[in-house]
Scaffold this motif. Structure first.
Motif, short mmCIF file in Angstrom:
data_model
loop_
_atom_site.label_atom_id
_atom_site.label_comp_id
_atom_site.label_asym_id
_atom_site.label_seq_id
_atom_site.Cartn_x
_atom_site.Cartn_y
_atom_site.Cartn_z
N LYS A 1 21.67 -34.90 -15.33
CA LYS A 1 23.08 -34.94 -15.78
C LYS A 1 23.73 -33.58 -15.65
O LYS A 1 24.90 -33.48 -15.26
N LEU B 1 26.34 -42.83 -18.52
CA LEU B 1 25.64 -42.13 -17.44
C LEU B 1 24.14 -42.25 -17.64
O LEU B 1 23.39 -42.47 -16.68
N ASP B 2 23.68 -42.11 -18.89
CA ASP B 2 22.26 -42.33 -19.18
C ASP B 2 21.82 -43.72 -18.74
O ASP B 2 20.76 -43.89 -18.14
N ALA C 1 23.14 -45.62 -16.46
CA ALA C 1 23.12 -45.71 -15.00
C ALA C 1 21.87 -45.04 -14.43
O ALA C 1 21.23 -45.57 -13.51
N LEU C 2 21.50 -43.89 -15.00
CA LEU C 2 20.31 -43.20 -14.52
C LEU C 2 19.04 -44.00 -14.84
O LEU C 2 18.10 -44.04 -14.04
#
Length: 131
Positions: free
Chosen positions: A109, A73-74, A76-77
């Motif tokens: 997040k 997720l990091d 992707a961000l």
């Protein structure tokens, strides 16, 4: 969904043009371009620094046999932040930097987690399995 995307692609350029004109009137054209370039360079440095760190964390998690969900997720961000920084303008640069700074990324997040929990609680998130 289409209408939301239409609004984003309509409103964001208008905001960008407005901000570039206003900043240009205050500090001048050359200074405005210099600030935009400096923001892009800062963003490129942050992408390289943060992206490399996240890739190392993903490798470590995989080496330990764990799913690196938070690190993915990091990543992707960070990617989203990089895409926003490639778009010229102050508004998208601000958003891009916001996605790249670790402290603000934690806030994003947390917000995404709360949004997903609310969506699941309402039954608005359905997982379909095809076998």
């Amino acid at each position: 969904m289409f209408f939301r995307l239409f609004l984003i692609f309509l409103i964001v350029p208008v905001i960008e043009i407005y901000l570039i004109i206003k900043v240009g009137q205050v500090i001048g054209g050359v200074a405005t371009v210099t600030v935009l370039l400096a923001m892009s360079l800062l963003g490129a440095w942050l992408i390289r620094h943060q992206g490399g760190r996240v890739l190392g964390q993903i490798r470590d998690e995989l080496a330990q046999g764990r799913l690196p969900a938070a690190q993915l997720l990091d990543g992707a961000l960070i990617f989203i932040g990089g895409v926003l920084l490639t778009t010229p303008g102050f508004f998208t640069d601000f958003l891009g930097i916001f996605f790249l700074i670790p402290a603000t990324r934690r806030v994003i997040k947390m917000w995404l987690g709360l949004w997903l929990q609310a969506k699941i609680a309402r039954g608005g998130f359905v997982v379909r399995r095809h076998f």
